[in-house]
Design a protein around this motif. Structure first.
Motif, PDB file in Angstrom:
ATOM      1  N   MET A   1      43.500  44.420 -34.138  1.00 12.04           N
ATOM      2  CA  MET A   1      43.144  44.260 -32.726  1.00 12.04           C
ATOM      3  C   MET A   1      44.050  45.144 -31.849  1.00 12.04           C
ATOM      4  O   MET A   1      45.266  45.121 -32.038  1.00 12.04           O
ATOM      5  CB  MET A   1      43.338  42.788 -32.336  1.00 12.04           C
ATOM      6  CG  MET A   1      42.360  42.328 -31.285  1.00 12.04           C
ATOM      7  SD  MET A   1      42.653  40.621 -30.783  1.00 12.04           S
ATOM      8  CE  MET A   1      42.126  39.688 -32.200  1.00 12.04           C
ATOM      9  N   GLN A  93      43.626  37.164 -25.019  1.00 12.52           N
ATOM     10  CA  GLN A  93      42.546  37.890 -25.714  1.00 12.52           C
ATOM     11  C   GLN A  93      41.501  38.273 -24.666  1.00 12.52           C
ATOM     12  O   GLN A  93      41.011  37.404 -23.947  1.00 12.52           O
ATOM     13  CB  GLN A  93      41.830  36.994 -26.745  1.00 12.52           C
ATOM     14  CG  GLN A  93      42.707  35.991 -27.467  1.00 12.52           C
ATOM     15  CD  GLN A  93      43.517  36.662 -28.545  1.00 12.52           C
ATOM     16  OE1 GLN A  93      42.957  37.431 -29.316  1.00 12.52           O
ATOM     17  NE2 GLN A  93      44.806  36.394 -28.583  1.00 12.52           N
ATOM     18  N   LYS A  95      37.852  39.758 -24.437  1.00  7.11           N
ATOM     19  CA  LYS A  95      36.704  40.068 -25.300  1.00  7.11           C
ATOM     20  C   LYS A  95      35.632  40.805 -24.511  1.00  7.11           C
ATOM     21  O   LYS A  95      35.272  40.387 -23.401  1.00  7.11           O
ATOM     22  CB  LYS A  95      36.102  38.776 -25.858  1.00  7.11           C
ATOM     23  CG  LYS A  95      37.034  38.097 -26.837  1.00  7.11           C
ATOM     24  CD  LYS A  95      36.427  36.847 -27.417  1.00  7.11           C
ATOM     25  CE  LYS A  95      37.529  36.069 -28.126  1.00  7.11           C
ATOM     26  NZ  LYS A  95      37.338  34.649 -28.134  1.00  7.11           N
ATOM     27  N   CYS A 100      37.616  43.188 -29.198  1.00  3.95           N
ATOM     28  CA  CYS A 100      38.498  42.141 -28.699  1.00  3.95           C
ATOM     29  C   CYS A 100      39.889  42.762 -28.582  1.00  3.95           C
ATOM     30  O   CYS A 100      40.374  43.366 -29.547  1.00  3.95           O
ATOM     31  CB  CYS A 100      38.498  40.954 -29.650  1.00  3.95           C
ATOM     32  SG  CYS A 100      39.495  39.604 -29.021  1.00  3.95           S
ATOM     33  N   GLN A 102      44.097  42.595 -27.167  1.00  3.33           N
ATOM     34  CA  GLN A 102      45.181  41.668 -26.848  1.00  3.33           C
ATOM     35  C   GLN A 102      46.012  42.277 -25.730  1.00  3.33           C
ATOM     36  O   GLN A 102      46.221  43.495 -25.691  1.00  3.33           O
ATOM     37  CB  GLN A 102      46.068  41.467 -28.065  1.00  3.33           C
ATOM     38  CG  GLN A 102      45.415  40.610 -29.129  1.00  3.33           C
ATOM     39  CD  GLN A 102      46.363  40.312 -30.270  1.00  3.33           C
ATOM     40  OE1 GLN A 102      47.127  41.166 -30.677  1.00  3.33           O
ATOM     41  NE2 GLN A 102      46.315  39.096 -30.770  1.00  3.33           N
TER      42      GLN A 102
END
Ligand code: NAP
Length: 308
Positions: A1, A93, A95, A100, A102
């Protein structure tokens, strides 16, 4: 991510200003924008009250300048729509349909979108005579008859703009006085192409392939009448773009994000700037101030977090 120090949601004047400041402060920043950079401001034909441009400047040009300036300092922008923010972990997070991400902090500058009248025919004829953007669609109505609904700055400014194309512009307002700034009102009152329909509500939009007429109600005597028009521009205010937020961020009764003076929301590490925030005045100049303040607040938040 993929991980960022800060993710900015929305690339209008507030978000682009935050991005300029954080990128310039060497904070790893990603700005996510779902549509056109500049948001509502880039759909404004002429912005006359943003200081530094004595003759005014087109909203699109101003916003392209904002973007160029921010990206020159290394702001990364991606065109994706945020659908959810996850707040349950230390890192937030963010999205989108595609990814997605961080982030240690988030600035929400998702702005506001035109409010709908919610009447029969509005949705059916959107793009076929019903519009929320005179700059985008005005030129389709050369020598035709259009109506503008609303009595605020946007309605009155755009009614004046539409007289460049249309033969007649009806300004339909539910009360007997405009809310728009005096200088804007005067321009409209002095324009022979604008006709005012006071104390009037649009009940229905009718047509076959395209808009042909409006069903109107006089709110003083409840008389119903018809008005033949080729188009109708709806400028009855805006609603905040907060659909992707969960209940945990405190909103005003109207749905705007509540913040303190540092533009912190009710959730640590989440900040809000610009039109989406509950505040007094929604203009490019105030969005810019918000953007700078939110960036500074994020910088302080990240520095304090690092020390822990
Ligand atoms: P606004 O100032 O909220 O005005 C909305 C107008 O629509 C009001 O006249 C209101 O009537 C009317 N209205 C609201 N709901 C309605 C409904 N359901 N049916 C019929 N009429 C309805 O909104 P805006 O003009 O879109 O402006 C939004 C913000 O952007 C404002 O803060 C404005 O100052 C700012 N803005 C500034 C500039 C500028 O400075 N150059 C340009 C555009 C916009 P009532 O008057 O009866 O409430």
């Amino acid at each position: 991510m993929e991980k960022y120090d800060v993710i900015i949601i929305g690339g209008g004047p507030a978000g682009l200003t935050s991005g300029l400041y954080t990128a310039r402060a060497r904070i790893k920043t990603l700005l996510l924008e779902k549509g056109t950079p500049g948001g509502q401001a880039s759909m404004t034909e002429l912005i006359e009250n943003y200081p530094g441009f004595p003759q005014g400047i087109s909203g699109l040009d101003l916003m392209l300048n904002f973007q160029e300036q921010a990206t020159r300092f290394g702001l990364e922008m991606r065109y994706q729509e945020v659908i959810e923010i996850g707040l349950d972990q230390v890192l937030k997070q963010v999205k989108t349909e595609e990814n997605c991400y961080q982030a240690r902090a988030v600035i929400i500058s998702s702005g506001a979108a035109p409010r709908k009248l919610g009447i029969t025919g509005e949705e059916q004829f959107t793009g076929r005579g019903v519009s929320y953007c005179a700059t985008c669609d005005g030129a389709f109505f050369q020598d035709q008859t259009v109506a503008v609904v609303g009595g605020g700055d946007a309605a009155v400014e755009e009614a004046v703009y539409l007289t460049r194309f249309a033969q007649t512009v009806y300004l339909i307002h539910r009360r007997g006085a405009l809310r728009a700034a005096r200088v804007v009102q005067e321009r409209a009152f002095n324009n022979p192409k604008i006709r005012f329909l006071w104390h009037t509500a649009v009940k229905e939009i009718q047509g076959k392939q395209k808009v042909e007429k409006l069903i109107l109600e006089n709110l003083q005597d409840n008389q119903i009448s018809e008005l033949n028009v080729n188009g109708v521009f709806i400028y009855i205010g805006v609603d905040p773009n907060t659909r992707f937020l969960q209940q945990r961020i405190t909103l005003s009764p109207e749905g705007y994000i509540e913040t303190n003076n540092q533009l912190e929301t009710s959730v640590p590490g989440i900040f809000a700037a610009g039109d989406v925030r509950n505040k007094e005045l929604r203009q490019v100049s105030t969005a810019v101030g918000d953007g700078a303040l939110a960036a500074l607040a994020v910088e302080r938040y990240l520095a304090a977090e690092t020390k822990i």
